[in-house]
Design a protein around this motif. Sequence first.
Motif, mmCIF file in Angstrom:
data_model
loop_
_atom_site.group_PDB
_atom_site.id
_atom_site.type_symbol
_atom_site.label_atom_id
_atom_site.label_comp_id
_atom_site.label_asym_id
_atom_site.label_seq_id
_atom_site.Cartn_x
_atom_site.Cartn_y
_atom_site.Cartn_z
ATOM 1 N N ARG A 2 0.791 -1.228 0.000
ATOM 2 C CA ARG A 2 0.000 0.000 0.000
ATOM 3 C C ARG A 2 0.821 1.275 0.000
ATOM 4 O O ARG A 2 0.298 2.343 -0.286
ATOM 5 N N ASN A 3 2.104 1.182 0.359
ATOM 6 C CA ASN A 3 2.909 2.399 0.437
ATOM 7 C C ASN A 3 4.393 2.064 0.325
ATOM 8 O O ASN A 3 4.770 0.889 0.240
ATOM 9 N N ALA A 4 5.215 3.097 0.348
ATOM 10 C CA ALA A 4 6.655 2.915 0.182
ATOM 11 C C ALA A 4 7.271 2.101 1.321
ATOM 12 O O ALA A 4 8.201 1.323 1.098
ATOM 13 N N THR A 50 1.494 -7.254 -7.032
ATOM 14 C CA THR A 50 0.632 -6.186 -7.536
ATOM 15 C C THR A 50 -0.373 -6.666 -8.569
ATOM 16 O O THR A 50 -1.342 -5.954 -8.854
ATOM 17 N N ARG A 52 0.296 -6.766 -11.606
ATOM 18 C CA ARG A 52 0.626 -5.970 -12.792
ATOM 19 C C ARG A 52 1.821 -6.581 -13.502
ATOM 20 O O ARG A 52 2.714 -7.109 -12.860
ATOM 21 N N ARG A 67 12.231 4.420 -8.251
ATOM 22 C CA ARG A 67 11.640 4.346 -9.597
ATOM 23 C C ARG A 67 10.995 2.977 -9.809
ATOM 24 O O ARG A 67 9.934 2.873 -10.419
ATOM 25 N N TYR A 69 9.649 1.147 -7.508
ATOM 26 C CA TYR A 69 8.397 1.232 -6.756
ATOM 27 C C TYR A 69 7.325 1.961 -7.587
ATOM 28 O O TYR A 69 6.186 1.502 -7.687
ATOM 29 N N ALA A 70 7.705 3.071 -8.200
ATOM 30 C CA ALA A 70 6.756 3.843 -9.026
ATOM 31 C C ALA A 70 6.237 2.996 -10.189
ATOM 32 O O ALA A 70 5.038 3.033 -10.494
ATOM 33 N N VAL A 73 3.643 0.414 -8.834
ATOM 34 C CA VAL A 73 2.334 0.925 -8.417
ATOM 35 C C VAL A 73 1.664 1.765 -9.494
ATOM 36 O O VAL A 73 0.575 2.305 -9.287
ATOM 37 N N GLY A 74 2.315 1.892 -10.654
ATOM 38 C CA GLY A 74 1.711 2.576 -11.785
ATOM 39 C C GLY A 74 1.802 4.074 -11.740
ATOM 40 O O GLY A 74 0.943 4.773 -12.273
ATOM 41 N N GLU A 75 2.820 4.601 -11.114
ATOM 42 C CA GLU A 75 2.991 6.070 -11.061
ATOM 43 C C GLU A 75 3.834 6.541 -12.228
ATOM 44 O O GLU A 75 4.691 5.918 -12.716
#
Length: 75
Positions: A2-4, A50, A52, A67, A69-70, A73-75
């Motif tokens: 859910r988070n970093a 995920t 994904r 990066r 992580y991004a 999570v699709g950022e």
Amino acid sequence: MRNAEEFVALVRDETGLAVTIEHLDAGFDQVPGWDSLHLLRLTTVLERETGRTLSFPDVLEAPSLGRLYALAVGE
């Protein structure tokens, strides 16, 4: 994941490296003990966690855990 902080815990659990939140912005060469096998393992785990599919070219171009992580999570 859910988070970093959960991402960092996942990295620690899967690689056995003493990664902290501060390592997110550091280059992979600044993460003690990091090697390309960790990246392959972590990519597989992130896809499983995920649900994904990560673009492998994007993963290979990622300069840091942050990066990665991004991407996860699709950022």
